[in-house]
Design an enzyme around this catalytic site. Structure first.
Site, PDB file in Angstrom:
ATOM      1  N   CYS A  19      35.845  43.124  39.740  1.00 47.29           N
ATOM      2  CA  CYS A  19      36.132  41.690  39.031  1.00 47.29           C
ATOM      3  C   CYS A  19      35.603  40.742  40.246  1.00 47.29           C
ATOM      4  CB  CYS A  19      37.614  41.853  38.928  1.00 47.29           C
ATOM      5  SG  CYS A  19      38.458  43.529  38.726  1.00 47.29           S
ATOM      6  N   HIS A  63      42.756  35.681  40.370  1.00 51.29           N
ATOM      7  CA  HIS A  63      42.049  36.364  41.570  1.00 51.29           C
ATOM      8  C   HIS A  63      40.636  35.707  42.219  1.00 51.29           C
ATOM      9  CE1 HIS A  63      40.413  41.259  41.946  1.00 51.29           C
ATOM     10  NE2 HIS A  63      41.503  40.196  42.887  1.00 51.29           N
TER      11      HIS A  63
END
Ligand code: CA
Length: 461
Positions: free
Chosen positions: A71, A129
């Site tokens: 990710c 993130h």
């Protein structure tokens, strides 16, 4: 007087025609979705009619890549248009909210910061993130609107959101249960399923921008279908024939995303802005297979691998009236090209000391340029000492620790599943590719921040 008047008209016509060519951009990113988990790549058990329509109305990339197989680094590449290891984003960063250095370095400009220069209004909806410290909050990194969560994953059931924010985390994975944020405000939501909540926020943002007649960039970063595998009855009931419970839940999660894509597209049509909006769909890395019951089809490996199953993702793009419909594009392209494309179209000057690795794809998709967009694409996993380079149909990969016997050479056109190692047959090609990769590697930085679980940061808060 007449001359001046004519000049004004000419200038305003020129501005209008430039405006008309500068599109909105919507990036729809899913999380850990497998290459084979969209209808347009051959999925048979999960219907994805809206994603298939997007690909049918534009282009499906057979060889669409991301710049990293998990990710965080993948998103850092996508959002900057640069190989993330150029700025030390080598792995998932800690989400410790007290660490200002974990996330996108301030020395880099992300897509929202760059598009600000062309008067775009930018939103991120979903998973960030890219740093949890206030200095890395999306609103402090060029975005005008944020609706979602700062961490790398989240529970799908709002009833679980018991923590106010990351400072209240006391146990591992508890960050999945924080309240959502709208800009800097903690909010509560009434709906029962996060993916639907994010879609609502996305259509709301589009509506607001249309009303304000404002050019926009929307980064819709669904965390689905990343674990935890959670879905509501509404979506589970669509898959009575899938016996495997994990696959059934995964299918429900993907189906909800597809509904969301349908609602976003419908919103563009209702406001008559579909022609002036580029919509890109991709997953941030390959399917995690055992973790979320995803399916990478014939591709070897899974999330976190540098085999195709980790880095080649479902990838489609639509721009009606510009990109010919129904196109299947097979030259390798990469997520970094999204930034390359929109900055070229918006006419934004890129800083000379931070050149993009991504290119403008539009000339390649309109047939103006028949060459391959990239001579070579590169990957590195710094912690694992793993490498990969793709050059035409050929690929050299050391998926685990690099040493002289771990390199494998594949022809990924003829051998999609990477089963026949050609290194001994083609030592010259292997050497040439390794040298090219090493020259690229010399330009990169080591990791600049602590990793996701480093020092059990939640015990120090
Ligand atoms: Ca992911």
């Amino acid at each position: 007087m007449n001359h001046y008047y004519l000049l004004c008209i000419a200038a305003s016509l020129l501005t209008c025609s430039l405006c008309a060519k500068t599109p909105n951009l919507i990036i729809i990113l899913t999380d850990d979705q497998g290459y084979n988990d969209v209808g347009f790549n051959g999925c048979s058990d999960i219907p994805t009619p809206h994603l298939d329509q997007l690909a049918a109305d534009g282009v499906r990339f057979t060889d669409g890549y991301v710049s990293y197989p998990v990710c965080g680094p993948s998103r850092a590449g996508l959002l900057t248009g640069r190989y993330q290891d150029r700025f030390g984003f080598t792995t998932n960063p800690t989400i410790d909210p007290s660490n200002p250095d974990a996330g996108l370095p301030k020395s880099e400009e992300n897509i929202a910061e760059v598009l600000n220069k062309a008067n775009y209004s930018s939103a991120i909806i979903g998973k960030w993130h890219m740093g949890s410290h206030t200095s890395n909050h999306p609103l402090n990194r060029g975005f005008d609107y944020f609706y979602g969560f700062l961490s790398g994953g989240h529970s799908y059931f709002p009833k679980n959101y018991k923590l106010n924010d990351l400072t209240e985390v006391t146990r591992i994975w508890e960050w999945y249960n924080t309240r959502l944020l709208e800009n800097f405000e903690r909010i509560d939501v009434q709906e029962d399923y996060l993916t639907d909540v994010l879609t609502d926020a996305a259509t709301g943002f589009i509506e607001e921008k249309v009303k304000a007649d404002q050019r926009f960039m929307l980064y819709l970063a669904y965390n689905a279908p990343h674990a935890p595998l959670q879905a509501t009855e509404k979506y589970l009931l669509r898959f009575p024939d899938i016996a495997d419970e994990k696959r059934r839940t995964y299918a429900a999660m993907v189906s909800c995303v597809d509904d969301g894509v349908g609602r976003v597209m419908e919103s563009l049509r209702r406001h008559n802005i579909e022609d002036e909006t580029i919509v890109v769909f991709l997953s941030d890395n390959g399917g995690a297979l055992t973790k979320n019951a995803s399916d990478n089809g014939a591709l070897r490996g899974a999330k976190s691998d540098l085999f195709e199953g980790g880095i080649r993702v479902p990838f489609a793009m639509q721009w009606k009236g510009i990109i010919p419909a129904g196109q299947v594009y097979s030259h390798p392209i990469i997520s970094l090209d999204i930034m390359g494309t929109i900055t070229a179209l918006a006419g934004v000057k890129i800083a000379e000391d931070r050149p993009l690795d991504g290119v403008n794809l539009i000339p390649y998709l309109t047939g103006e340029n028949n060459e391959a967009p990239h001579d070579q694409l590169f990957w590195r996993k710094w912690e694992q000492q793993a490498m990969c380079i793709r050059d035409g149909d050929t690929k050299l990969v050391a998926n685990t620790q690099r040493h002289k016997n771990s390199y494998q050479l594949f022809n990924v056109e003829n051998d999609l599943s990477e089963t026949k190692n050609l290194r001994k047959q083609s030592p010259e090609k292997s050497k040439e590719l390794l040298e090219a990769w090493e020259a690229w590697d010399d330009q990169l930085k080591d990791r600049t921040f602590p990793t996701l679980m480093a020092d059990k940061w939640w015990e120090r808060l």
